[in-house]
Scaffold this motif. Structure first.
Motif, PDB file in Angstrom:
ATOM      1  N   PHE A  63       0.847  -1.198   0.000  1.00  0.00           N
ATOM      2  CA  PHE A  63       0.000   0.000   0.000  1.00  0.00           C
ATOM      3  C   PHE A  63       0.877   1.240   0.000  1.00  0.00           C
ATOM      4  O   PHE A  63       1.698   1.448   0.897  1.00  0.00           O
ATOM      5  CB  PHE A  63      -0.929   0.026   1.209  1.00  0.00           C
ATOM      6  CG  PHE A  63      -1.764   1.283   1.265  1.00  0.00           C
ATOM      7  CD1 PHE A  63      -2.838   1.453   0.401  1.00  0.00           C
ATOM      8  CD2 PHE A  63      -1.447   2.297   2.146  1.00  0.00           C
ATOM      9  CE1 PHE A  63      -3.588   2.617   0.427  1.00  0.00           C
ATOM     10  CE2 PHE A  63      -2.198   3.468   2.181  1.00  0.00           C
ATOM     11  CZ  PHE A  63      -3.274   3.620   1.326  1.00  0.00           C
ATOM     12  N   ASP A  64       0.714   2.049  -1.024  1.00  0.00           N
ATOM     13  CA  ASP A  64       1.403   3.331  -1.144  1.00  0.00           C
ATOM     14  C   ASP A  64       0.388   4.294  -1.721  1.00  0.00           C
ATOM     15  O   ASP A  64      -0.008   4.175  -2.885  1.00  0.00           O
ATOM     16  CB  ASP A  64       2.623   3.181  -2.058  1.00  0.00           C
ATOM     17  CG  ASP A  64       3.421   4.474  -2.188  1.00  0.00           C
ATOM     18  OD1 ASP A  64       2.804   5.556  -2.251  1.00  0.00           O
ATOM     19  OD2 ASP A  64       4.665   4.405  -2.245  1.00  0.00           O
ATOM     20  N   ALA A  65      -0.053   5.236  -0.923  1.00  0.00           N
ATOM     21  CA  ALA A  65      -1.144   6.124  -1.325  1.00  0.00           C
ATOM     22  C   ALA A  65      -0.836   6.839  -2.637  1.00  0.00           C
ATOM     23  O   ALA A  65      -1.702   6.961  -3.515  1.00  0.00           O
ATOM     24  CB  ALA A  65      -1.434   7.138  -0.219  1.00  0.00           C
ATOM     25  N   ASP A  66       0.399   7.316  -2.772  1.00  0.00           N
ATOM     26  CA  ASP A  66       0.753   8.038  -3.998  1.00  0.00           C
ATOM     27  C   ASP A  66       0.726   7.111  -5.203  1.00  0.00           C
ATOM     28  O   ASP A  66       0.226   7.467  -6.284  1.00  0.00           O
ATOM     29  CB  ASP A  66       2.141   8.665  -3.851  1.00  0.00           C
ATOM     30  CG  ASP A  66       2.165   9.793  -2.826  1.00  0.00           C
ATOM     31  OD1 ASP A  66       1.095  10.381  -2.581  1.00  0.00           O
ATOM     32  OD2 ASP A  66       3.246  10.054  -2.263  1.00  0.00           O
ATOM     33  N   LEU A  67       1.280   5.920  -5.040  1.00  0.00           N
ATOM     34  CA  LEU A  67       1.300   4.958  -6.144  1.00  0.00           C
ATOM     35  C   LEU A  67      -0.121   4.559  -6.528  1.00  0.00           C
ATOM     36  O   LEU A  67      -0.476   4.537  -7.720  1.00  0.00           O
ATOM     37  CB  LEU A  67       2.102   3.726  -5.743  1.00  0.00           C
ATOM     38  CG  LEU A  67       2.144   2.570  -6.746  1.00  0.00           C
ATOM     39  CD1 LEU A  67       2.811   3.018  -8.043  1.00  0.00           C
ATOM     40  CD2 LEU A  67       2.864   1.370  -6.154  1.00  0.00           C
ATOM     41  N   TRP A  68      -0.932   4.244  -5.539  1.00  0.00           N
ATOM     42  CA  TRP A  68      -2.296   3.806  -5.813  1.00  0.00           C
ATOM     43  C   TRP A  68      -3.114   4.908  -6.475  1.00  0.00           C
ATOM     44  O   TRP A  68      -3.867   4.647  -7.408  1.00  0.00           O
ATOM     45  CB  TRP A  68      -2.976   3.338  -4.516  1.00  0.00           C
ATOM     46  CG  TRP A  68      -2.512   2.002  -4.053  1.00  0.00           C
ATOM     47  CD1 TRP A  68      -1.251   1.484  -4.173  1.00  0.00           C
ATOM     48  CD2 TRP A  68      -3.288   1.001  -3.396  1.00  0.00           C
ATOM     49  NE1 TRP A  68      -1.190   0.236  -3.616  1.00  0.00           N
ATOM     50  CE2 TRP A  68      -2.423  -0.094  -3.136  1.00  0.00           C
ATOM     51  CE3 TRP A  68      -4.604   0.928  -2.987  1.00  0.00           C
ATOM     52  CZ2 TRP A  68      -2.854  -1.248  -2.491  1.00  0.00           C
ATOM     53  CZ3 TRP A  68      -5.048  -0.223  -2.341  1.00  0.00           C
ATOM     54  CH2 TRP A  68      -4.185  -1.298  -2.102  1.00  0.00           C
ATOM     55  N   SER A  69      -2.968   6.130  -5.988  1.00  0.00           N
ATOM     56  CA  SER A  69      -3.741   7.232  -6.587  1.00  0.00           C
ATOM     57  C   SER A  69      -3.297   7.499  -8.014  1.00  0.00           C
ATOM     58  O   SER A  69      -4.108   7.859  -8.878  1.00  0.00           O
ATOM     59  CB  SER A  69      -3.597   8.501  -5.741  1.00  0.00           C
ATOM     60  OG  SER A  69      -2.240   8.920  -5.685  1.00  0.00           O
ATOM     61  N   SER A  70      -2.014   7.293  -8.300  1.00  0.00           N
ATOM     62  CA  SER A  70      -1.515   7.510  -9.664  1.00  0.00           C
ATOM     63  C   SER A  70      -2.054   6.471 -10.640  1.00  0.00           C
ATOM     64  O   SER A  70      -2.191   6.745 -11.837  1.00  0.00           O
ATOM     65  CB  SER A  70       0.015   7.466  -9.675  1.00  0.00           C
ATOM     66  OG  SER A  70       0.563   8.485  -8.856  1.00  0.00           O
ATOM     67  N   LEU A  71      -2.340   5.285 -10.112  1.00  0.00           N
ATOM     68  CA  LEU A  71      -2.789   4.191 -10.972  1.00  0.00           C
ATOM     69  C   LEU A  71      -4.304   4.019 -10.983  1.00  0.00           C
ATOM     70  O   LEU A  71      -4.820   3.174 -11.716  1.00  0.00           O
ATOM     71  CB  LEU A  71      -2.147   2.881 -10.515  1.00  0.00           C
ATOM     72  CG  LEU A  71      -0.621   2.789 -10.661  1.00  0.00           C
ATOM     73  CD1 LEU A  71      -0.105   1.520 -10.008  1.00  0.00           C
ATOM     74  CD2 LEU A  71      -0.218   2.847 -12.126  1.00  0.00           C
ATOM     75  N   LEU A  72      -5.018   4.808 -10.187  1.00  0.00           N
ATOM     76  CA  LEU A  72      -6.454   4.612 -10.034  1.00  0.00           C
ATOM     77  C   LEU A  72      -7.206   4.780 -11.354  1.00  0.00           C
ATOM     78  O   LEU A  72      -8.057   3.959 -11.723  1.00  0.00           O
ATOM     79  CB  LEU A  72      -6.999   5.583  -8.980  1.00  0.00           C
ATOM     80  CG  LEU A  72      -8.277   5.177  -8.260  1.00  0.00           C
ATOM     81  CD1 LEU A  72      -8.080   3.850  -7.536  1.00  0.00           C
ATOM     82  CD2 LEU A  72      -8.682   6.252  -7.264  1.00  0.00           C
ATOM     83  N   GLY A  73      -6.893   5.852 -12.100  1.00  0.00           N
ATOM     84  CA  GLY A  73      -7.583   6.092 -13.375  1.00  0.00           C
ATOM     85  C   GLY A  73      -7.293   4.999 -14.387  1.00  0.00           C
ATOM     86  O   GLY A  73      -8.196   4.516 -15.074  1.00  0.00           O
ATOM     87  N   GLY A  74      -6.025   4.585 -14.457  1.00  0.00           N
ATOM     88  CA  GLY A  74      -5.674   3.515 -15.381  1.00  0.00           C
ATOM     89  C   GLY A  74      -6.359   2.210 -15.027  1.00  0.00           C
ATOM     90  O   GLY A  74      -6.798   1.463 -15.910  1.00  0.00           O
ATOM     91  N   ALA A  75      -6.462   1.929 -13.713  1.00  0.00           N
ATOM     92  CA  ALA A  75      -7.130   0.697 -13.282  1.00  0.00           C
ATOM     93  C   ALA A  75      -8.612   0.715 -13.640  1.00  0.00           C
ATOM     94  O   ALA A  75      -9.182  -0.310 -14.016  1.00  0.00           O
ATOM     95  CB  ALA A  75      -6.952   0.517 -11.778  1.00  0.00           C
ATOM     96  N   LEU A  76      -9.245   1.879 -13.529  1.00  0.00           N
ATOM     97  CA  LEU A  76     -10.672   1.984 -13.875  1.00  0.00           C
ATOM     98  C   LEU A  76     -10.882   1.714 -15.363  1.00  0.00           C
ATOM     99  O   LEU A  76     -11.789   0.963 -15.751  1.00  0.00           O
ATOM    100  CB  LEU A  76     -11.198   3.367 -13.503  1.00  0.00           C
ATOM    101  CG  LEU A  76     -12.669   3.637 -13.858  1.00  0.00           C
ATOM    102  CD1 LEU A  76     -13.588   2.646 -13.154  1.00  0.00           C
ATOM    103  CD2 LEU A  76     -13.052   5.076 -13.499  1.00  0.00           C
ATOM    104  N   LEU A  77     -10.036   2.304 -16.210  1.00  0.00           N
ATOM    105  CA  LEU A  77     -10.163   2.065 -17.650  1.00  0.00           C
ATOM    106  C   LEU A  77      -9.874   0.600 -17.981  1.00  0.00           C
ATOM    107  O   LEU A  77     -10.551  -0.001 -18.817  1.00  0.00           O
ATOM    108  CB  LEU A  77      -9.205   2.978 -18.415  1.00  0.00           C
ATOM    109  CG  LEU A  77      -9.570   4.465 -18.460  1.00  0.00           C
ATOM    110  CD1 LEU A  77      -8.513   5.244 -19.214  1.00  0.00           C
ATOM    111  CD2 LEU A  77     -10.928   4.667 -19.102  1.00  0.00           C
ATOM    112  N   LEU A  78      -8.865   0.036 -17.322  1.00  0.00           N
ATOM    113  CA  LEU A  78      -8.579  -1.383 -17.513  1.00  0.00           C
ATOM    114  C   LEU A  78      -9.796  -2.244 -17.175  1.00  0.00           C
ATOM    115  O   LEU A  78     -10.144  -3.174 -17.906  1.00  0.00           O
ATOM    116  CB  LEU A  78      -7.407  -1.802 -16.611  1.00  0.00           C
ATOM    117  CG  LEU A  78      -5.995  -1.660 -17.171  1.00  0.00           C
ATOM    118  CD1 LEU A  78      -4.975  -1.828 -16.055  1.00  0.00           C
ATOM    119  CD2 LEU A  78      -5.737  -2.684 -18.251  1.00  0.00           C
ATOM    120  N   SER A  79     -10.437  -1.908 -16.059  1.00  0.00           N
ATOM    121  CA  SER A  79     -11.596  -2.684 -15.613  1.00  0.00           C
ATOM    122  C   SER A  79     -12.718  -2.617 -16.632  1.00  0.00           C
ATOM    123  O   SER A  79     -13.311  -3.641 -16.998  1.00  0.00           O
ATOM    124  CB  SER A  79     -12.083  -2.168 -14.251  1.00  0.00           C
ATOM    125  OG  SER A  79     -11.058  -2.238 -13.283  1.00  0.00           O
TER     126      SER A  79
END
Length: 600
Positions: free
Chosen positions: A262-278
């Motif tokens: 868990f790394d808040a900065d890493l997770w927040s940076s990848l959140l948009g990409g993960a949503l599009l992937l989903s």
């Protein structure tokens, strides 16, 4: 069906399982395993990851989907488009292949899995509807072109980079003098061979008398043959010392247990990409699953598919993998090979597991050019440029969304491309529905049907305006309807009644309701009465919750069950075709469209 069976559909098919089904699943698993081994290695490389991670992503995710998914034949694992999107998202965090990059891929799988499971629990499968078929088609075609172009550096033995088509083209052009000849020979030979295998080997084998099932297995083993021959060639002639890039050492053993940090900065940076992937992964997977299920009259439940894909991605995150989804080509092969249940996927996972345990040292001298050839041959089958003229002829709006998606994906990037397509689709939808088709209609002689006066020869009343709106009424188009009715009233001084036909109206929002009230009041001031006809039940329920119907009734307006009933009450002479003075009602003169006699 019990609640447990709803979330664990594997219980249903497990009760009916028998030896014959196992035999069919086993044969399908052999074929898909042969196909999946080189693809898994190749798609991991496409995602910017070490090739062996593709094997890890092809084991536990297949079992997880088999437990929770509803498709009997969907083959889950690494696929080209999702691998490209993984690379695009993870590259924002770190350099491809670095430890942080691999961690970003794990986090993407974890976040995507969480999102898909949450969507399943909340029954949000409808969100995928925001990705129109035109956008997805344009995105996949452009991604296929981009993926194929990105693999040319491996075919040529160059180090050219670039994330967009212009960047890739310029990088390749600037280094053409440094092409590695042995790599080019291997890559070009593998590409031509794989194209020939895909198109011609199976029919050739059948002509020689081989059975279709065995011909299918041998044809699907084509990539494995390319892997074996090229690996032996590199090892025997020491081509790696001549600049041929190889896969190198691959860890041998079980997939590792990995827990995304868990790394808040890493997770927040990848959140948009993960949503599009989903969303993209779900749309691609559900479309394939529904297509194959329809051929066997089986049922696919979108929420279960969300859960199956979600758990598959969580499984990938916890076993050193990267995002996965249902693959089109692999699923079709699984279907054609006779897979009966998701156990075929579990058996495929077992085959991949044995490969990871026992065979990985054999891939040491596998040239990357052959993996690139595998990717190119696979993704070019996804490119459908012929869709552009087809969509152009049918819908200019869909063409704009498709073309814009392709241009942005190729020229700017994957994520901006799909976002452009989604936003454009919604904007064009709002623009189109803000200009609803409104038709003045008349009575088809000797029938109870009403048709557009501009398309058919119909009887038109002098005192009753029959106007049909072919769209639900909401804030964006309510004013357009008002303006049209006011224009018709101004042009027809003899009008005493206006009947709004509502057969296509599924919704009237608060803004549109205010517009209807304004129309009713303005017509009353002009000495005319406002009526509605053919109002659907849910719309009537909504109107009853307002005071609109009271105001309508006070002004003399009515709600008619049909337009014929409205004219029967408001201008019965029209039904006879003659006015009260005996003169005939004139027939309208069509100016556009297809005549009534030419349509069903």
């Amino acid at each position: 069906m019990s609640r447990l069976e709803q979330w664990l559909p594997s219980i249903v098919w497990a009760r009916q399982y028998n030896a014959q089904m196992f035999g069919n699943d086993a044969v399908a698993a052999i074929i898909v395993t042969i196909m999946l081994i080189p693809q898994s290695l190749a798609y991991a490389m496409l995602a910017g990851l070490p090739p062996y991670i593709g094997l890890y992503a092809s084991i536990l995710p297949l079992i997880a989907y088999g437990i929770f998914g509803t498709s009997r034949t969907l083959a889950v694992g690494p696929v080209a488009v999702i691998s490209l999107m993984t690379a695009a998202a993870a590259a924002k965090i770190a350099a491809p292949g670095s430890p942080l990059y691999i961690e970003a891929a794990l986090v993407l799988a974890f976040l995507s899995g969480l999102m898909l499971v949450a969507m399943a629990v909340l029954r949000l499968g409808f969100l995928s509807n925001f990705l129109s078929h035109s956008v997805i088609s344009g995105f996949i075609s452009a991604s296929g072109i981009l993926i194929a172009a990105s693999q040319l550096k491996h075919i040529l033995g160059l180090k050219a980079g670039g994330d967009t088509l212009p960047e890739i083209a310029m990088a390749l052009a600037s280094q053409l003098g440094a092409v590695n000849l042995p790599t080019l020979i291997i890559g070009l030979s593998a590409t031509l061979f794989l194209f020939w295998v895909r198109k011609s080997l199976k029919p050739l084998l059948i002509k020689t008398g081989l059975g279709p099932r065995m011909a299918e297995i041998i044809a699907k083993a084509g990539p494995v043959a390319a892997v074996i021959v090229s690996t032996l060639s590199v090892a025997f002639f020491a081509l790696d010392s001549q600049g041929v890039k190889i896969v190198g050492a691959i860890p041998q053993g079980l997939p590792p247990l990995t827990i995304p940090r868990f790394d808040a900065d890493l997770w927040s940076s990848l959140l948009g990409g993960a949503l599009l992937l989903s969303l993209v992964g779900f749309v691609e997977s559900i479309s394939v699953a529904q297509t194959l299920a329809a051929k066997r009259r089986q049922r696919i439940t979108p929420d279960n598919e969300l859960m199956g894909l979600g758990t598959a991605n969580l499984a990938a995150a916890f076993t050193g993998g990267f995002p996965v989804t249902g693959g089109f080509a692999r699923s079709v092969v699984n279907f054609d090979a006779g897979a009966e249940t998701p156990l075929a996927g579990a058996l495929t996972a077992l085959g991949i597991l044995l490969t990871a345990l026992l065979l990985t040292p054999l891939f040491h001298f596998l040239p990357q050019a052959v993996l690139a050839a595998t990717i190119i041959v696979a993704v070019l089958s996804l490119v459908d440029l012929g869709a552009l003229p087809r969509v152009w002829r049918y819908s200019r709006h869909d063409f704009i969304a498709m073309a814009a998606t392709m241009i942005v994906v190729l020229g700017i990037g994957v994520e901006p491309g799909i976002l452009t397509g989604v936003v454009l689709s919604l904007v064009l939808f709002l623009w189109r529905t803000s200009r609803p088709h409104v038709a003045i209609v008349g009575l088809v002689p000797e029938t109870e049907h009403f048709r557009n006066v501009e398309r058919h020869r119909v009887l038109v009343s002098d005192t009753v305006l029959s106007i049909r709106v072919d769209e639900s009424l909401y804030f964006a188009n309510a004013r357009a309807l008002e303006d049209r009715i006011y224009a018709e009233i101004a042009a027809r001084p003899a009008l005493r009644h206006v009947v709004l036909m509502c057969p296509a109206v599924n919704l009237i929002d608060a803004s549109a309701l205010e517009s209807l009230e304004a129309i009713q009041h303005r017509l009353k001031d002009a000495g005319a009465v406002f009526h509605l006809s053919e109002v659907k039940g849910p719309v009537m329920d909504a109107l009853h919750r307002s005071d609109f119907l009271d105001h309508l009734g006070m002004g003399g307006g009515q709600i008619f069950l049909s337009q014929f009933a409205a004219l029967s009450a408001l201008d019965p002479d029209l039904l006879t075709g003659r006015r009260a003075d005996g003169s005939p009602y004139p027939l309208s003169t069509p100016t556009i469209g297809t005549p009534l006699t030419a349509v069903a």
